[in-house]
Design a protein around this motif. Structure first.
Motif, PDB file in Angstrom:
ATOM      1  N   ARG A 211       6.948  28.804 -28.246  1.00  0.00           N
ATOM      2  CA  ARG A 211       7.809  27.623 -28.319  1.00  0.00           C
ATOM      3  C   ARG A 211       8.124  27.183 -29.750  1.00  0.00           C
ATOM      4  O   ARG A 211       9.284  26.939 -30.077  1.00  0.00           O
ATOM      5  N   TYR A 241      19.919  22.288 -26.581  1.00  0.00           N
ATOM      6  CA  TYR A 241      19.124  21.244 -25.946  1.00  0.00           C
ATOM      7  C   TYR A 241      19.389  19.911 -26.622  1.00  0.00           C
ATOM      8  O   TYR A 241      20.072  19.832 -27.650  1.00  0.00           O
ATOM      9  N   THR A 244      14.468  17.838 -27.571  1.00  0.00           N
ATOM     10  CA  THR A 244      13.435  18.880 -27.540  1.00  0.00           C
ATOM     11  C   THR A 244      13.885  20.017 -26.627  1.00  0.00           C
ATOM     12  O   THR A 244      14.784  19.859 -25.796  1.00  0.00           O
ATOM     13  N   ASP A 246      12.475  21.098 -24.150  1.00  0.00           N
ATOM     14  CA  ASP A 246      12.249  20.798 -22.736  1.00  0.00           C
ATOM     15  C   ASP A 246      13.502  20.265 -22.060  1.00  0.00           C
ATOM     16  O   ASP A 246      13.609  20.307 -20.825  1.00  0.00           O
ATOM     17  N   HIS A 247      14.451  19.752 -22.835  1.00  0.00           N
ATOM     18  CA  HIS A 247      15.708  19.227 -22.284  1.00  0.00           C
ATOM     19  C   HIS A 247      16.833  20.221 -22.543  1.00  0.00           C
ATOM     20  O   HIS A 247      17.913  19.855 -23.023  1.00  0.00           O
ATOM     21  N   VAL A 305       8.257  29.070 -18.414  1.00  0.00           N
ATOM     22  CA  VAL A 305       7.803  27.711 -18.126  1.00  0.00           C
ATOM     23  C   VAL A 305       6.458  27.761 -17.420  1.00  0.00           C
ATOM     24  O   VAL A 305       6.137  28.728 -16.724  1.00  0.00           O
ATOM     25  N   TYR A 308       4.138  22.979 -14.743  1.00  0.00           N
ATOM     26  CA  TYR A 308       4.700  21.622 -14.857  1.00  0.00           C
ATOM     27  C   TYR A 308       6.145  21.635 -15.332  1.00  0.00           C
ATOM     28  O   TYR A 308       6.747  20.579 -15.524  1.00  0.00           O
ATOM     29  N   GLU A 310       7.195  22.777 -18.237  1.00  0.00           N
ATOM     30  CA  GLU A 310       7.313  22.691 -19.688  1.00  0.00           C
ATOM     31  C   GLU A 310       7.587  24.078 -20.270  1.00  0.00           C
ATOM     32  O   GLU A 310       7.044  25.079 -19.814  1.00  0.00           O
ATOM     33  N   ILE A 311       8.433  24.119 -21.300  1.00  0.00           N
ATOM     34  CA  ILE A 311       8.810  25.370 -21.930  1.00  0.00           C
ATOM     35  C   ILE A 311       7.649  25.906 -22.757  1.00  0.00           C
ATOM     36  O   ILE A 311       7.103  25.212 -23.613  1.00  0.00           O
TER      37      ILE A 311
END
Length: 427
Positions: A211, A241, A244, A246-247, A305, A308, A310-311
């Motif tokens: 990441r 993104y 972050t 994650d988005h 992922v 949960y 999350e990347i």
């Protein structure tokens, strides 16, 4: 028997000894056959291979007919030898005849033909199959009776002859076959085949770009900075993104927007409009499975992922292909994209170098069940964030930290040779 000429008895005895050798040699030859070569020849239309393959589907039956024939001719030979001995020298010669016959059968009907069959199984098995197949059909009732009795005894120790192995190779056995192919397969091709086999044992997170190393586009960054990053990127696809990773909103394919970038007509609205849906890869996905997923979805890149959502990292089709054919790099000093060998023989490795890379390049045998990167190995070993210049031993090899960044190791030097004190000593 007293009216039969001795010459005819000796001739019959010789024939029986030869037949005994044929049965013994056929037994060893059939059991020594390379099953895969036999199947290949059978598919090519070799009749002897086809018959041998049929016989070996039920080894209890082919052994039954061979042993029936072998025991019959051996007993007949013993009887003839007894008759010949009595006619020549009387009853006192029977023991001598039995000893001589045992020696002759041992040499000419057992050791010699079985040795020949073990060395050249195809030369005896395929011709023998032409005789054994019709003989099995002719004597099938007797063979069935013998096998039924033997199988009943085997069933007492829970052995079922129906559970004959299909001959399929396990993973480790297949690796051994490839390794022992020798000159039949070029060494580079051997490595590629072994790498393909290893795809079944590796997962996406073992080769992913971690990441923190993911290069992407944040829509909240100033547009001039975004344009510069797009123009100078070394990658053809970048994740886009907000705030972050994650988005993540999708991936931008730079080749498809290169024309607009050169003309200066590319806008933030164009960037969002050209995004493609991101492909998410659950952690633990095998590389072989992911290769098929890329093919099915017609994608070349995906985000790993956890449970949960999350990347964790990024995996590209190129990363999987490099596991098979080796690294794609134009740097003559680079062994992989993360590991470079200097002129003095010392390896310079990025902290993001994976354990699989280290094992492959340095010949280590580190477990892939723990840390996935060199940075993780160092932090696990030291249990603290090291300072540049810190040295330690990994797998017995000296490793020196040369650069850190924040809470991780950026780069390290690895000595290619173990110090004398770390080498195993001979007993």
């Amino acid at each position: 028997m007293s009216e039969i000429p001795l010459s005819l008895l000796f001739t019959a005895l010789g024939v029986l000894i030869v037949l005994s050798g044929c049965f013994s040699g056929s037994e060893t030859a059939l059991m020594s056959l390379n099953r895969y070569r036999m199947r290949h020849l059978a598919k090519q239309g070799h009749r002897g291979a086809r018959l041998a393959e049929r016989l070996l589907r039920r080894p209890d039956r082919v052994l039954g007919v061979i042993l029936l024939g072998n025991n019959f001719v051996n007993i007949a030979a013993s009887s003839l030898a007894t008759v010949i001995a009595m006619r020549l020298y009387g009853e006192g010669a029977i023991a001598v005849a039995a000893g001589l016959l045992t020696l002759v059968i041992l040499i000419f009907s057992e050791v010699a033909p079985k040795t020949l069959a073990a060395i050249h199984p195809e030369r005896l098995a395929f011709p023998g199959a032409y005789v054994l197949w019709p003989l099995l059909r002719l004597l099938y009732p007797l063979v069935w009776l013998v096998n039924a009795s033997a199988n009943a005894l085997l069933s007492l120790i829970r052995v079922r002859v129906e559970d004959v192995s299909s001959g399929q190779l396990s993973y480790e056995e297949l690796r051994t076959v490839v390794n022992e192919a020798g000159g039949l397969i070029p060494q580079r091709h051997q490595r590629m085949l072994l790498s393909i086999l290893d795809l079944e044992q590796a997962s996406a997170e073992e080769i992913m770009i971690p990441r923190p190393e993911i290069a992407g586009i944040d829509l909240n960054d100033p547009w001039p900075e975004t344009l510069e990053r797009l123009m100078n990127s070394q990658h053809t696809r970048l994740p886009v993104y907000r705030d972050t990773i994650d988005h993540v909103l999708g991936f931008i394919h730079l080749r498809r927007v290169a024309g607009d970038l050169v003309r200066g007509s590319f806008t933030p609205e164009d960037l969002e409009a050209r995004l493609t849906e991101p492909l998410f890869i659950p952690e633990g996905t095998g590389l072989h499975t992911q290769l098929l997923n890329f093919q099915h979805h017609r994608e070349r890149i995906g985000l790993v992922v956890d449970e949960y959502g999350e990347i964790l990292g990024l995996v590209a089709l190129e990363d999987i292909l490099e596991e098979i054919v080796g690294e794609f790099t134009t740097d003559p000093g680079a062994v992989t994209q993360s590991i470079t060998r200097r002129s003095d023989g010392i390896y310079l490795a990025e902290g993001s170098a994976t354990v699989r890379e280290l094992n492959r390049v340095l010949g280590w045998e580190l477990s892939t069940g723990g840390p996935k990167t060199l940075n993780g190995l160092i932090l696990e070993k030291l249990e603290t964030i090291p300072e540049p210049g810190t040295s330690l031993l990994l797998n017995g090899y000296p490793v020196t930290i040369i650069q850190t960044q924040g809470n991780r190791v950026k780069a390290a030097e690895i000595q290619p040779q173990r110090p004398a004190s770390a080498r195993p000593t001979s007993p």
